[in-house]
Design a protein around this motif. Sequence first.
Motif: not given
Length: 117
Positions: A18-20, A74-76, A98-100, A105-106
């Motif tokens: 969902x995030x990606x 991973x949590x950070x 910023x969006x990139x 990070x994902x």
Amino acid sequence: MEALTHFFVGLHIVGISALLGGFMTQMKAMGAGEARIVPAMLHGALTMLVTGVALVGLNEADGQTVNHVKIGVKLALLVVILGLVYVKRDEERLPAPLFGTIGLLTVANIFIAVMWT
């Protein structure tokens, strides 16, 4: 216990998807400078957080070894992603860098999960 762990792994994968996926749907808009945070990104990041914590707890309770450094990294990354997504969720347009960063990070979180043994 193994079935429960597999269930949470599946939910964890749904969260990262969902995030990606939310990021990927906005890539064309990112090129035009009109990208925005879609609700799927916030819900995916929250799902990842909850299921990730549950997975660590289930593995610890089952007596398996957990790489706490890997989990901490991973949590950070996830906390940074979640912070950016949460704070910027109501803005109509986000700057492309910023969006990139959210997408980068994902993807980094995915590669850390898969390649760090």
